[in-house]
Design an enzyme around this catalytic site. Structure first.
Site, PDB file in Angstrom:
ATOM      1  N   PRO A  12       1.092  -1.240   0.216  1.00  0.00           N
ATOM      2  CA  PRO A  12      -0.164  -0.253  -0.248  1.00  0.00           C
ATOM      3  C   PRO A  12       0.919   1.125   0.163  1.00  0.00           C
ATOM      4  O   PRO A  12       2.011   1.125   0.817  1.00  0.00           O
ATOM      5  CB  PRO A  12      -0.892  -0.057   1.144  1.00  0.00           C
ATOM      6  CG  PRO A  12      -1.326  -1.485   2.025  1.00  0.00           C
ATOM      7  CD  PRO A  12       0.119  -2.108   0.864  1.00  0.00           C
ATOM      8  N   SER A  25       0.511   4.314   0.841  1.00  0.00           N
ATOM      9  CA  SER A  25       0.438   5.000   2.372  1.00  0.00           C
ATOM     10  C   SER A  25       1.832   3.893   3.140  1.00  0.00           C
ATOM     11  O   SER A  25       2.836   5.022   3.956  1.00  0.00           O
ATOM     12  CB  SER A  25      -0.249   4.938   3.283  1.00  0.00           C
ATOM     13  OG  SER A  25      -0.619   2.968   3.826  1.00  0.00           O
ATOM     14  N   HIS A  66      32.623   3.358 -25.736  1.00  0.00           N
ATOM     15  CA  HIS A  66      31.954   2.922 -24.603  1.00  0.00           C
ATOM     16  C   HIS A  66      32.738   3.911 -23.541  1.00  0.00           C
ATOM     17  O   HIS A  66      34.023   3.411 -23.606  1.00  0.00           O
ATOM     18  CB  HIS A  66      32.297   1.940 -23.621  1.00  0.00           C
ATOM     19  CG  HIS A  66      31.655   0.954 -22.631  1.00  0.00           C
ATOM     20  ND1 HIS A  66      32.513   1.582 -21.315  1.00  0.00           N
ATOM     21  CD2 HIS A  66      31.136   1.930 -22.080  1.00  0.00           C
ATOM     22  CE1 HIS A  66      32.317   0.496 -20.199  1.00  0.00           C
ATOM     23  NE2 HIS A  66      30.284   1.435 -20.779  1.00  0.00           N
ATOM     24  N   GLU A  83      33.095   4.932 -19.741  1.00  0.00           N
ATOM     25  CA  GLU A  83      32.671   5.016 -18.338  1.00  0.00           C
ATOM     26  C   GLU A  83      33.468   6.609 -17.839  1.00  0.00           C
ATOM     27  O   GLU A  83      34.778   6.430 -18.009  1.00  0.00           O
ATOM     28  CB  GLU A  83      33.211   3.734 -17.908  1.00  0.00           C
ATOM     29  CG  GLU A  83      32.895   3.330 -15.968  1.00  0.00           C
ATOM     30  CD  GLU A  83      32.081   3.710 -15.874  1.00  0.00           C
ATOM     31  OE1 GLU A  83      30.919   3.150 -15.922  1.00  0.00           O
ATOM     32  OE2 GLU A  83      32.255   4.798 -14.802  1.00  0.00           O
ATOM     33  N   GLU A  97      23.371   4.201 -15.627  1.00  0.00           N
ATOM     34  CA  GLU A  97      23.273   5.215 -14.505  1.00  0.00           C
ATOM     35  C   GLU A  97      22.913   6.610 -14.772  1.00  0.00           C
ATOM     36  O   GLU A  97      23.566   7.734 -14.569  1.00  0.00           O
ATOM     37  CB  GLU A  97      24.691   5.796 -13.688  1.00  0.00           C
ATOM     38  CG  GLU A  97      25.528   3.741 -13.408  1.00  0.00           C
ATOM     39  CD  GLU A  97      25.717   2.932 -14.886  1.00  0.00           C
ATOM     40  OE1 GLU A  97      26.742   3.911 -15.618  1.00  0.00           O
ATOM     41  OE2 GLU A  97      25.906   1.809 -13.957  1.00  0.00           O
ATOM     42  N   GLU A 118      19.956   3.086 -19.083  1.00  0.00           N
ATOM     43  CA  GLU A 118      20.022   1.711 -17.580  1.00  0.00           C
ATOM     44  C   GLU A 118      18.891   1.954 -16.770  1.00  0.00           C
ATOM     45  O   GLU A 118      17.445   2.674 -17.285  1.00  0.00           O
ATOM     46  CB  GLU A 118      21.287   1.616 -17.538  1.00  0.00           C
ATOM     47  CG  GLU A 118      20.862  -0.133 -16.823  1.00  0.00           C
ATOM     48  CD  GLU A 118      22.722   0.117 -15.948  1.00  0.00           C
ATOM     49  OE1 GLU A 118      22.908   0.750 -15.560  1.00  0.00           O
ATOM     50  OE2 GLU A 118      23.040  -1.097 -16.339  1.00  0.00           O
ATOM     51  N   GLU A 138      22.894  -7.777 -15.847  1.00  0.00           N
ATOM     52  CA  GLU A 138      24.796  -7.676 -15.295  1.00  0.00           C
ATOM     53  C   GLU A 138      24.374  -8.061 -13.584  1.00  0.00           C
ATOM     54  O   GLU A 138      25.355  -8.798 -12.812  1.00  0.00           O
ATOM     55  CB  GLU A 138      24.506  -6.803 -15.167  1.00  0.00           C
ATOM     56  CG  GLU A 138      24.266  -5.433 -14.113  1.00  0.00           C
ATOM     57  CD  GLU A 138      25.175  -3.948 -14.630  1.00  0.00           C
ATOM     58  OE1 GLU A 138      25.245  -3.602 -15.747  1.00  0.00           O
ATOM     59  OE2 GLU A 138      24.930  -3.234 -13.902  1.00  0.00           O
TER      60      GLU A 138
HETATM   61  C1  NOJ Z   1      27.616  -0.069 -15.345  1.00  0.00           C
HETATM   62  C2  NOJ Z   1      27.317  -0.326 -16.776  1.00  0.00           C
HETATM   63  O1  NOJ Z   1      25.633  -0.373 -16.178  1.00  0.00           O
HETATM   64  C3  NOJ Z   1      27.386  -2.114 -17.013  1.00  0.00           C
HETATM   65  O2  NOJ Z   1      26.812  -2.056 -17.797  1.00  0.00           O
HETATM   66  C4  NOJ Z   1      28.975  -1.825 -17.255  1.00  0.00           C
HETATM   67  O3  NOJ Z   1      30.022  -2.889 -17.993  1.00  0.00           O
HETATM   68  C5  NOJ Z   1      29.828  -1.235 -16.320  1.00  0.00           C
HETATM   69  N1  NOJ Z   1      28.997   0.497 -15.665  1.00  0.00           N
HETATM   70  C6  NOJ Z   1      31.102  -0.655 -16.465  1.00  0.00           C
HETATM   71  O4  NOJ Z   1      30.927   0.442 -17.491  1.00  0.00           O
END
Ligand code: NOJ
Length: 670
Positions: free
Chosen positions: A183, A185, A382, A384, A453, A471, A477
């Site tokens: 619920p 609340s 990619h 990161e 993220e 994501e 993962e």
């Molecule tokens: C988190 C990401 O969701 C994933 O896909 C990635 O492999 C790792 N970070 C490293 O960047």
């Protein structure tokens, strides 16, 4: 992108002036079923309420702001009301359907505070057949220049305490939590979307649209009479405590409530997209949808490393294997993680060390991309960042210029650090500004973005269709390394009615080797057939075949992944019970074939799929991938039966789903 405007009628009339007594205005949805009323109460505080077919579904709910230099929430009088209505259909370059109808009636309420600086505030409400959106407008005015929002008081007061699917904000990073039902609340502070099952004919979702230069919306229950629930906006703050820095004129994002009679109606709503601005990318011809493999699952399974060393995944030789595989199976992209300098130390804490242009010595970036292009494949870049947004921003232009020069079209971004630049939350105004800068810069270099993220999506892909996916969920993962055993079987049956209502999800389906290697109990709690079902049920214009490519060798089921499209003309949830099971049908864009995906939670079940959505004058060859004899998640995930039969719009197909199982069907028009 063309906008087909069927009817656009704007009528402006003054309902009343508060001085002459009228304190509320009202507007109905185009079909008349929803009626929104807005006004001011006795203390001059704005509120709104919503009725559906005569039944109150949002009780009078307060609106207002606390600014750094005083309240902007009471002492108002109404300057006037006006209304407008729009009915148009616009086209999406990619999406769950091609044409989107945007049909609403609008009520604008202009307010002025009676005392002090006599500040102006305007509230705009749009009422669609499938729900409402409203936003705060801070007009240009002498009494308001730069300002700071210290609290947004928006309430959603419900005359019921419905079962709500939510994710808590505390203890959850990057929105990677499990959605649980209880619920409303009884909830702690939760992020949006919030999905409520009120009764058999009423489902509602609270979220926001067009999150621009503002803070992400969370909700917190406040005191309410038993049997009801009231939640209040709780914006994500800066590290210094402020919520939003702004300058009039300024607008807030839209606060949205989708209203539907069943889960399928929630999934069919395009209200969020409609509340975003039209496309700002003039030439969208370079945008694509597609499928990709990647040097990726190997790292999550500890078979390879992102960092340099004997198990380095992003080597030239390994990447060539992935390119060859993609070419052989007609997939358009190869994602390679760990190709660039920055991974060797603790990259989650030292994001400043990432270079987005300098490849490791064992990775021939330019040669590999040339090789890929020669085979009709492209690398997916990619980036990161380890959360070091500032470091990334400094390199954005040079990195994106490089990728563009090489003919790379997609970049996956990542922010593995609970705080951006060590200070600010992903979904704070700081984060929202950063992500926007990345999307806009990417558009300049004709790059599409898959944002890991992220801040919770809010429909921005209408305005920036180069924001193709993201994501913001517990993805596949977790089935590699999560200490809690991975995602429970019901998870995929919740996501289409919670997170995916916010936007496409890069869940990364397609794990064919279903076993725990990092932890013995951690693996996909699905059958193989359910992995296929995800390509239809989980919406994303770019879908990954996430497993290491060796695991696809000799697998007839891979044919479905090769053939399933990722861009759709029409989409429809055929049946669903949130968290229990879901069956989705989608018609390919630019063709006549349909695809159906169905999946269940930990319970086996028998469903009947009706093909009444098919062209009634045609016959289709159905290729059916379903759980085989004795299949069951955990104990026997692999058995799969693939059979073919002719079907038409009158066919009803009984189908058995194993525990944690599913099915996928390709329907080829004859
Ligand atoms: C988190 C990401 O969701 C994933 O896909 C990635 O492999 C790792 N970070 C490293 O960047």
């Amino acid at each position: 992108m063309k906008i087909f405007r069927l009817v656009l009628a704007i009528s402006v009339f003054v309902f009343s002036l508060s001085t002459s007594g009228k304190r509320q205005g009202r507007v109905a949805s185009p079909d008349g079923a929803l009626i929104l009323t807005a006004g001011i109460n006795k203390s001059g505080q704005p509120y709104y309420q919503l009725q559906r077919g005569g039944r109150m579904i949002v009780n009078p709910s307060l609106l207002g702001m606390k600014l750094g230099d005083g309240p902007l929430d009471s002492d108002f009088s109404v300057l006037g009301f006006s209304t407008a209505s729009v009915d148009e259909t616009w086209q999406q370059p990619w999406g769950e359907e091609a044409g989107v109808r945007n049909n609403y009636r609008e009520l604008t309420m202009r307010l002025r505070q009676r005392h002090g600086r006599q500040r102006l505030l305007t509230l705009v409400f749009r009422v669609f057949n499938d729900g409402i959106g409203f936003r705060y407008v801070f007009p240009k005015q002498s009494g308001l220049g730069d300002f700071v929002i210290m609290d947004e008081e928006t309430q959603f007061a419900f005359p019921f305490d419905a079962k709500a699917w939510t994710m808590p904000t505390q203890g959850t990073v990057y929105y990677e939590g499990l959605w649980k039902a209880a619920p409303l609340s009884t909830k702690p502070e939760v992020s949006t979307p919030v999905t409520m099952e009120v009764d058999d004919s009423l489902y509602m979702v609270v979220h926001e649209a067009n999150l621009t230069d503002y803070a992400g919306l969370n909700l917190r229950p406040v005191a309410a009479p038993k049997g009801t629930a009231v939640v209040k906006a709780q914006l994500v703050p800066w590290s210094t405590g402020e919520l939003v820095f702004a300058k009039a004129p300024f607008v807030s994002p839209w606060r949205t409530v989708i209203v539907a009679k069943d889960p399928a109606g929630l999934a069919a709503s395009r209200l969020m997209l409609n509340l975003n601005e039209p496309c700002r990318i003039k030439d969208t011809s370079w945008l694509e949808t597609g499928k990709y493999v990647g040097v990726w699952w190997g790292m999550h399974m500890n078979d390879m490393t992102w960092a340099q060393g004997p198990k380095h995944g992003a080597t030239t030789a390994n990447t060539r294997r992935y390119i060859d595989f993609a070419a052989a199976h007609r997939l358009s992209g190869v994602l390679v993680e760990g190709w660039n300098y920055g991974w060797d130390g603790d990259w989650t804490k030292e994001g400043d060390k990432f270079s987005f242009t300098k490849p490791y010595p064992d990775y021939d970036l330019e040669g590999l991309q040339r090789y890929a292009l020669s085979k009709g494949v492209r690398l997916i870049a990619h980036n990161e960042t380890g959360g070091a947004a500032g470091n990334y921003e400094q390199q954005l232009d040079s990195a994106f210029a490089l990728y563009h020069r090489l003919g790379i079209k997609v970049v996956k971004t990542g922010y593995v650090n609970a705080k951006l630049d060590g200070r600010e939350l992903q979904h704070s105004q700081y984060g929202v500004r950063h992500y926007r800068k990345v999307i806009e810069t990417a558009a300049k270099y004709r790059l599409m973005v898959i944002n890991h993220e992220p801040a919770m999506p809010s429909g921005l892909q209408r305005t920036y269709p180069n924001l193709v996916s993201g994501e913001g969920a517990r993805g596949q993962e977790y089935n590699a390394w999560s200490e809690d055993g991975g995602n429970p079987a019901y998870h995929l049956c919740v996501l289409p009615f919670t997170r995916i209502l916010a936007g496409p999800l890069d869940f990364t389906p397609g794990i064919f080797r279903i076993e725990g290697r990092v932890h013995p109990q951690t693996y996909p709690h699905t059958t193989l057939a359910k992995q296929l079902a995800a390509y239809v049920v989980i919406y994303a214009p770019w879908q990954m075949a996430a497993d290491e490519i060796e695991n696809y060798a000799g697998q007839p089921a891979f044919t479905f992944i090769e053939q399933v499209p990722t861009n759709w003309q029409q989409s429809r949830v055929l049946m669903a019970k949130i968290g229990r099971y879901v069956v989705t049908a989608r018609k390919e864009r630019g063709g006549e074939n349909w695809y159906v995906g169905g999946m269940t939670d930990e319970e086996a079940r028998d469903l009947e799929v009706k093909f009444d959505f098919l062209d009634p004058d045609a016959r289709y060859m159905a290729v059916i991938y379903r759980d085989g004899p004795d299949a069951a998640m955990d104990t026997n995930p692999y058995p799969m039966t693939i059979d073919r039969r002719m079907v038409d719009a009158k066919t009803v197909l009984p189908i058995h789903l194993a525990k944690g199982g599913g099915f996928a069907i390709q329907l080829v028009k004859q």
